[in-house]
Design an enzyme around this catalytic site. Sequence first.
Site, PDB file in Angstrom:
ATOM      1  CG  ASP A  14     -23.508  20.533  70.678  1.00 34.93           C
ATOM      2  OD1 ASP A  14     -23.787  20.779  71.769  1.00 34.93           O
ATOM      3  OD2 ASP A  14     -24.122  19.804  70.074  1.00 34.93           O
ATOM      4  CB  SER A  15     -21.107  17.492  72.919  1.00 33.32           C
ATOM      5  OG  SER A  15     -22.574  17.648  72.803  1.00 33.32           O
ATOM      6  CB  CYS A 188     -30.346  19.770  75.479  1.00 36.59           C
ATOM      7  SG  CYS A 188     -29.232  18.750  74.634  1.00 36.59           S
TER       8      CYS A 188
HETATM    9  N1  DGL Z   1     -26.282  19.658  72.946  1.00 38.08           N
HETATM   10  C1  DGL Z   1     -25.724  19.858  74.270  1.00 38.08           C
HETATM   11  C2  DGL Z   1     -26.483  20.780  75.110  1.00 38.08           C
HETATM   12  O1  DGL Z   1     -27.190  21.581  74.615  1.00 38.08           O
HETATM   13  C3  DGL Z   1     -24.849  18.836  74.992  1.00 38.08           C
HETATM   14  C4  DGL Z   1     -25.725  17.528  74.832  1.00 38.08           C
HETATM   15  C5  DGL Z   1     -24.606  16.480  75.444  1.00 38.08           C
HETATM   16  O2  DGL Z   1     -23.431  16.353  74.973  1.00 38.08           O
HETATM   17  O3  DGL Z   1     -25.036  15.839  76.586  1.00 38.08           O
HETATM   18  O4  DGL Z   1     -26.633  20.694  76.516  1.00 38.08           O
END
Ligand code: DGL
Length: 275
Positions: A14-15, A188
């Site tokens: 993930d980010s 998210c």
């Molecule tokens: N957790 C991520 C998602 O599901 C990314 C959120 C992000 O880095 O903006 O979209």
Amino acid sequence: MKPDLELAPIGIYDSGVGGLSVLREIKRQFPAENIIYLADQAHVPYGPRTLEEVRYFSNQISAYLLNQGAKLIVVACNTASAAALHQLRLTFPEVPFVGMEPAVKPAAETTRSGAVGVLATPATFQGALYASVVERFAQGVRLIQATCPGLVEQIESGNLEGVETRHILESTIWPMLEQGIDTIVLGCTHYPFVIPLVEEIAGQQVRVIDPAPAVARQVGRVLNEKGWLNPGKQSGDVRYLTSGYPGEFQALILQLIGESCIVQGLRWGPEGLFV
Ligand code: DGL
């Protein structure tokens, strides 16, 4: 069947900390699995970035996880799934990928008011994946979309219930309630960590959908079909990696999922990720 792959780790990325909401569920359903979790905190948030940029990160991260022996990759990020899942499957055709998509289908099947709120990042709403989910599953349902600017950053700093987090969620959810929603889809993977606050603001009559349990079940189905489920009876190992600050990530892992661990730092170079 390749029996050695039973013991190989599942790669999850993930980010940032969001994918921990998916990791937690995979560990709950399949405790014997070994896991490598990679947080690309040097680039968090992904949401406001272009799809091309997120696709580049996703490619490099997947290559790194495969180099570490991953048998399956979970793109535990809706944004990266929207930007890159299709292309990852083409680039690494022999690798099973499990991605995220906003849980519009279960929401559309169960809503009684016919109005559903979807919370996700701007990049997720732009991707073809979201358009296809809406087209396939949301006929006759009113979707009210919102991007929650700043929420990922608050969760990344461990602020799950402070004033700023509450303000972002109230200003997102109140207008949705006025439009008659009875369901909220968390599109998210960071957002499940603020479910208590979402529920408090939205009230008991609103159903909040976290897709993590369904994604974990899908991981199990794919591994089972391949004969790659880890048959061990003991808890698997989890290795945590970040391209950000290991100490800070360690503290967040403890806060968010109650695990004490040592995090390894990674760096980005022109050739991708390295130790
Ligand atoms: N957790 C991520 C998602 O599901 C990314 C959120 C992000 O880095 O903006 O979209």
